[in-house]
Design a protein around this motif. Sequence first.
Motif, mmCIF file in Angstrom:
data_model
loop_
_atom_site.group_PDB
_atom_site.id
_atom_site.type_symbol
_atom_site.label_atom_id
_atom_site.label_comp_id
_atom_site.label_asym_id
_atom_site.label_seq_id
_atom_site.Cartn_x
_atom_site.Cartn_y
_atom_site.Cartn_z
ATOM 1 N N SER A 4 0.961 -1.313 0.085
ATOM 2 C CA SER A 4 0.012 -0.448 0.301
ATOM 3 C C SER A 4 1.086 1.211 -0.128
ATOM 4 N N GLU A 5 0.346 2.510 0.167
ATOM 5 C CA GLU A 5 0.923 3.472 0.046
ATOM 6 C C GLU A 5 2.603 3.675 1.813
ATOM 7 N N ARG A 6 2.724 4.214 1.698
ATOM 8 C CA ARG A 6 4.364 4.092 2.349
ATOM 9 C C ARG A 6 3.515 4.685 3.299
ATOM 10 N N MET A 7 3.794 4.874 4.558
ATOM 11 C CA MET A 7 2.878 5.380 6.027
ATOM 12 C C MET A 7 4.299 6.118 6.439
ATOM 13 N N VAL A 42 -2.489 -0.557 12.221
ATOM 14 C CA VAL A 42 -1.660 -0.232 13.123
ATOM 15 C C VAL A 42 -1.486 -0.315 13.575
ATOM 16 N N LEU A 43 0.039 -0.162 13.631
ATOM 17 C CA LEU A 43 0.967 -1.078 14.726
ATOM 18 C C LEU A 43 0.875 0.677 16.391
ATOM 19 N N LEU A 153 7.649 -2.428 7.306
ATOM 20 C CA LEU A 153 6.428 -2.135 7.207
ATOM 21 C C LEU A 153 5.412 -0.656 6.892
ATOM 22 N N ARG A 154 6.134 0.280 6.638
ATOM 23 C CA ARG A 154 5.222 1.125 6.222
ATOM 24 C C ARG A 154 5.568 1.114 5.059
ATOM 25 N N GLU A 155 6.141 0.126 4.249
ATOM 26 C CA GLU A 155 6.202 0.484 3.032
ATOM 27 C C GLU A 155 4.231 -0.830 2.270
ATOM 28 N N GLN A 156 4.668 -1.633 3.551
ATOM 29 C CA GLN A 156 2.913 -1.845 3.749
ATOM 30 C C GLN A 156 1.893 -1.493 3.626
ATOM 31 N N GLY A 230 13.148 5.619 15.798
ATOM 32 C CA GLY A 230 14.113 4.619 14.646
ATOM 33 C C GLY A 230 13.141 3.707 13.590
ATOM 34 N N ALA A 231 11.775 3.634 13.314
ATOM 35 C CA ALA A 231 11.068 3.496 12.620
ATOM 36 C C ALA A 231 11.152 4.533 11.514
ATOM 37 N N GLY A 232 11.226 5.270 12.084
ATOM 38 C CA GLY A 232 11.257 7.232 10.797
ATOM 39 C C GLY A 232 12.533 7.708 10.378
#
Length: 258
Positions: A4-7, A42-43, A153-156, A230-232
Amino acid sequence: MTVSERMPVLYLSHGAPPLADDPVWPGQLAAWSARLPRPASVLMISAHWEDAPIALGATETIPLVYDFWGFPRHYYEVEYRAPGAPDLAREVHALLRAPGREVRHAPERGLDHGAYVPMVEMYPDADVPTLQMSLPTLDPTGLFEIGHALAPLREQGVLIVGSGFFTHNLRALTDDGTVHPVMADFDEWGARALADGDIDTLLDFENTAPAPHLAHPRTEHLAPLFVTLGAGAADLSAQHTVIDDFWHGLSKRSIQLG
């Protein structure tokens, strides 16, 4: 999991259940979510679930965790029946499991108020699959590394949300909205470090921030920020503050990366 769209990645100040009745905060969160791409799921990483090793909450809809005391009855009657996210749980497990890092499942653990209170405002139809993950440590570097491992996960289409409070000393709560200088100074320090993308300063907050243990007698409400960072990490230059005011003297600073 469907691509899906990168979040982006969020850190938000969720507050106590009464924030849902605040004249400003629900609208701030609703407006924020309206500007975001629609998440596939959402995580949530909430300050209110510390458990080691890493635990993943229920992957089906079960009752909420009313993890607070002494509030009016209606706060214990809130429901938020978001779909579970079993596919996301499998993805998180695969990304995080590594030598020396265990991941377990806690199917009996529903969403706590650090997760559902903001979700009620951001996605009131409860139609976004939601998974909650525990904080296995309060160590900033360890949490940053966990966030970095979750970044794919952001790419999904997964919206990763760290839910805490930018300052959190309940003795500094005020009825008239005045802000204790310690809370203001910590907020200013954090705003500057975030604007500079100064990860080292943020991770070492216990030595670099003004009066860190007065702003955070325990650091669990700042801890989700380090997962978010870390995720961003790849989007530090695109970091911006979305909410920067105070609630009863505590900083509501909330940020977005990406």
